[in-house]
Scaffold this motif. Structure first.
Motif, PDB file in Angstrom:
ATOM      1  N   ALA A  31     -15.777 -23.211  28.379  1.00 33.41           N
ATOM      2  CA  ALA A  31     -17.055 -23.941  28.349  1.00 33.41           C
ATOM      3  C   ALA A  31     -18.140 -23.165  29.088  1.00 33.41           C
ATOM      4  N   LYS A  32     -17.760 -22.576  30.224  1.00 30.10           N
ATOM      5  CA  LYS A  32     -18.728 -21.797  31.015  1.00 30.10           C
ATOM      6  C   LYS A  32     -19.168 -20.544  30.250  1.00 30.10           C
ATOM      7  N   ILE A  33     -18.203 -19.855  29.646  1.00 30.53           N
ATOM      8  CA  ILE A  33     -18.532 -18.660  28.852  1.00 30.53           C
ATOM      9  C   ILE A  33     -19.420 -19.049  27.668  1.00 30.53           C
ATOM     10  N   ALA A  34     -19.072 -20.165  27.025  1.00 26.77           N
ATOM     11  CA  ALA A  34     -19.851 -20.636  25.880  1.00 26.77           C
ATOM     12  C   ALA A  34     -21.300 -20.903  26.282  1.00 26.77           C
ATOM     13  N   LYS A  35     -21.465 -21.542  27.420  1.00 28.12           N
ATOM     14  CA  LYS A  35     -22.820 -21.874  27.903  1.00 28.12           C
ATOM     15  C   LYS A  35     -23.638 -20.606  28.135  1.00 28.12           C
ATOM     16  N   GLN A  36     -22.993 -19.588  28.704  1.00 24.45           N
ATOM     17  CA  GLN A  36     -23.691 -18.323  28.980  1.00 24.45           C
ATOM     18  C   GLN A  36     -24.171 -17.643  27.704  1.00 24.45           C
ATOM     19  N   THR A  42     -17.371 -23.735  22.533  1.00 28.74           N
ATOM     20  CA  THR A  42     -16.065 -23.273  23.034  1.00 28.74           C
ATOM     21  C   THR A  42     -15.193 -22.782  21.884  1.00 28.74           C
ATOM     22  N   ALA A  43     -15.294 -23.431  20.727  1.00 26.88           N
ATOM     23  CA  ALA A  43     -14.516 -22.979  19.562  1.00 26.88           C
ATOM     24  C   ALA A  43     -14.926 -21.559  19.170  1.00 26.88           C
ATOM     25  N   GLN A  44     -16.225 -21.298  19.147  1.00 27.38           N
ATOM     26  CA  GLN A  44     -16.706 -19.956  18.815  1.00 27.38           C
ATOM     27  C   GLN A  44     -16.177 -18.917  19.808  1.00 27.38           C
ATOM     28  N   VAL A  45     -16.132 -19.286  21.083  1.00 31.68           N
ATOM     29  CA  VAL A  45     -15.642 -18.358  22.112  1.00 31.68           C
ATOM     30  C   VAL A  45     -14.169 -18.024  21.874  1.00 31.68           C
ATOM     31  N   ALA A  46     -13.337 -19.052  21.622  1.00 30.75           N
ATOM     32  CA  ALA A  46     -11.903 -18.821  21.394  1.00 30.75           C
ATOM     33  C   ALA A  46     -11.678 -17.956  20.149  1.00 30.75           C
ATOM     34  N   LEU A  47     -12.413 -18.244  19.084  1.00 34.17           N
ATOM     35  CA  LEU A  47     -12.263 -17.478  17.847  1.00 34.17           C
ATOM     36  C   LEU A  47     -12.755 -16.037  18.022  1.00 34.17           C
ATOM     37  N   ALA A  48     -13.888 -15.881  18.709  1.00 31.01           N
ATOM     38  CA  ALA A  48     -14.426 -14.538  18.951  1.00 31.01           C
ATOM     39  C   ALA A  48     -13.472 -13.715  19.816  1.00 31.01           C
ATOM     40  N   TRP A  49     -12.862 -14.381  20.806  1.00 28.67           N
ATOM     41  CA  TRP A  49     -11.877 -13.715  21.676  1.00 28.67           C
ATOM     42  C   TRP A  49     -10.743 -13.125  20.838  1.00 28.67           C
ATOM     43  N   ALA A  50     -10.183 -13.930  19.934  1.00 25.32           N
ATOM     44  CA  ALA A  50      -9.072 -13.455  19.102  1.00 25.32           C
ATOM     45  C   ALA A  50      -9.514 -12.311  18.197  1.00 25.32           C
ATOM     46  N   MET A  51     -10.693 -12.434  17.599  1.00 29.64           N
ATOM     47  CA  MET A  51     -11.171 -11.373  16.702  1.00 29.64           C
ATOM     48  C   MET A  51     -11.468 -10.092  17.468  1.00 29.64           C
ATOM     49  N   GLN A  52     -11.993 -10.211  18.702  1.00 28.85           N
ATOM     50  CA  GLN A  52     -12.262  -9.010  19.494  1.00 28.85           C
ATOM     51  C   GLN A  52     -10.984  -8.300  19.903  1.00 28.85           C
ATOM     52  N   LEU A  53      -9.877  -9.025  19.954  1.00 29.63           N
ATOM     53  CA  LEU A  53      -8.580  -8.407  20.229  1.00 29.63           C
ATOM     54  C   LEU A  53      -7.984  -7.778  18.958  1.00 29.63           C
ATOM     55  N   ASP A  60     -15.752 -11.687  30.242  1.00 25.40           N
ATOM     56  CA  ASP A  60     -15.366 -12.868  29.456  1.00 25.40           C
ATOM     57  C   ASP A  60     -13.922 -12.732  28.986  1.00 25.40           C
ATOM     58  N   MET A  61     -13.610 -11.565  28.436  1.00 22.65           N
ATOM     59  CA  MET A  61     -12.270 -11.328  27.883  1.00 22.65           C
ATOM     60  C   MET A  61     -11.202 -11.407  28.981  1.00 22.65           C
ATOM     61  N   ALA A  62     -11.537 -10.892  30.142  1.00 25.67           N
ATOM     62  CA  ALA A  62     -10.590 -10.928  31.268  1.00 25.67           C
ATOM     63  C   ALA A  62     -10.351 -12.360  31.732  1.00 25.67           C
ATOM     64  N   GLN A  63     -11.410 -13.150  31.762  1.00 21.80           N
ATOM     65  CA  GLN A  63     -11.268 -14.555  32.167  1.00 21.80           C
ATOM     66  C   GLN A  63     -10.387 -15.325  31.179  1.00 21.80           C
ATOM     67  N   ILE A  64     -10.558 -15.044  29.889  1.00 21.92           N
ATOM     68  CA  ILE A  64      -9.751 -15.736  28.872  1.00 21.92           C
ATOM     69  C   ILE A  64      -8.302 -15.262  28.930  1.00 21.92           C
ATOM     70  N   ALA A  65      -8.101 -13.971  29.205  1.00 26.45           N
ATOM     71  CA  ALA A  65      -6.733 -13.439  29.334  1.00 26.45           C
ATOM     72  C   ALA A  65      -5.950 -14.184  30.414  1.00 26.45           C
ATOM     73  N   ALA A  66      -6.662 -14.633  31.450  1.00 24.62           N
ATOM     74  CA  ALA A  66      -6.017 -15.330  32.570  1.00 24.62           C
ATOM     75  C   ALA A  66      -5.640 -16.781  32.249  1.00 24.62           C
ATOM     76  N   LEU A  67      -6.006 -17.256  31.052  1.00 25.06           N
ATOM     77  CA  LEU A  67      -5.709 -18.652  30.685  1.00 25.06           C
ATOM     78  C   LEU A  67      -4.294 -18.834  30.114  1.00 25.06           C
ATOM     79  N   GLU A  68      -3.577 -17.733  29.915  1.00 32.76           N
ATOM     80  CA  GLU A  68      -2.214 -17.811  29.363  1.00 32.76           C
ATOM     81  C   GLU A  68      -1.354 -18.797  30.157  1.00 32.76           C
ATOM     82  N   ARG A  69      -0.698 -19.706  29.432  1.00 37.51           N
ATOM     83  CA  ARG A  69       0.167 -20.681  30.108  1.00 37.51           C
ATOM     84  C   ARG A  69       1.391 -21.041  29.271  1.00 37.51           C
ATOM     85  N   GLY A  70       1.667 -20.233  28.260  1.00 40.37           N
ATOM     86  CA  GLY A  70       2.834 -20.522  27.411  1.00 40.37           C
ATOM     87  C   GLY A  70       2.700 -21.824  26.657  1.00 40.37           C
TER      88      GLY A  70
END
Length: 269
Positions: free
Chosen positions: A195-200, A205-216, A245-255
């Motif tokens: 949400a914070k990344i999306a606001k920036q 938030t959906a766009q951020v998650a999808l963009a994260w996957a595509m950037q990988l 942004d990418m590093a922050q999302i990488a840290a969200l891994e929780r299985g």
């Protein structure tokens, strides 16, 4: 038609009847050109109807379907794929996947892969691939048909389930990853970091998650029944996330696995 798997497409899991017709019709109107379906979704005929009625040339589209476990035997796979093609109203799909490894089913993996190769040789599908494979199953598939013939491994992958071991192995073999459930059934939409990344970025938030996957480097196939969401998701392709942004999302891994059917799933890595 695209020579490689498009980075962005429409998923149709759980969408049936008029709902899936409307979703695919709206998506095509908005500019989507990749559509993902499966035999077990029981919506191939409706997807085919929406495509036929859209007026979009078949050559502009990338269509994926998946063979269900009941049709893994050599004598059943090609007839089942021909049935899928009849429902989809097309002579060929762009990509056909084995939907699940289904370890308990009696047909050897190698037999199914050989049947998929025969379907490809017969021109029923341009590409073949797998879905929900762990490293062991990928290794067996590579041994049987060669990594060059495995266009993708379509796996559950989201900020909460980043599946790094499978991703790293697939990459080492040159096998593309397609991410499904990228929004984790909507669970990531409430995530404060996203949400914070999306606001920036003035994004969702959906766009951020999808963009994260595509950037990988992954392909994504989000589904929606709402025009606004279909349009919004499409715009994720224009969103550029920063390294931070990418590093922050990488840290969200929780299985956080959402899909794990006992009779179908392998032992996850």
């Amino acid at each position: 038609m695209p020579s490689t798997i498009p980075a962005f497409g429409l998923g149709t899991f759980r969408l049936k009847d008029q709902v899936v017709i409307d979703s695919v019709s709206t998506a095509l109107e908005l500019g989507y050109r990749a559509i993902d379906t499966a035999q077990i979704y029981r919506n191939e005929a409706e997807v085919g109807q929406a495509i036929a009625d859209s007026g979009v040339p078949r050559s502009d589209l990338f269509i994926t379907t998946k063979v269900w476990t009941d049709n893994f035997a050599q004598k059943l796979l090609i007839p089942s794929l021909k049935e899928s093609l009849a429902k989809l109203r097309m002579a060929q799909v762009d990509l056909t996947l084995m939907h699940w490894p289904a370890p308990a089913q009696p047909v050897p993996l190698e037999e199914t892969l050989d049947a998929l190769m025969a379907a490809k040789a017969a021109g029923l599908t341009r590409l073949i691939g797998v879905s929900n494979f762990n490293i062991d199953y990928l290794q067996r598939a590579i041994k049987q048909v060669g990594a060059d013939h495995i266009a993708t491994n379509q796996i559950e992958l989201s900020p909460y389930l980043q599946n790094r071991k499978v991703v790293d192995f697939a990459r080492s073999q040159g096998i593309h990853i397609t991410s499904y459930m990228t929004l984790a059934y909507g669970k990531v939409l409430e995530d404060p970091v996203l949400a914070k990344i999306a606001k920036q970025h003035g994004a969702t938030t959906a766009q951020v998650a999808l963009a994260w996957a595509m950037q990988l480097g992954f392909s994504v196939i989000p589904s929606s029944t709402k025009r606004a969401n279909l349009e919004s998701n499409l715009q994720a392709q224009q969103l550029q996330l920063t390294e931070d942004d990418m590093a922050q999302i990488a840290a969200l891994e929780r299985g956080g696995r959402e899909v794990d059917p006992k009779a179908l799933a392998p032992s996850w890595d």
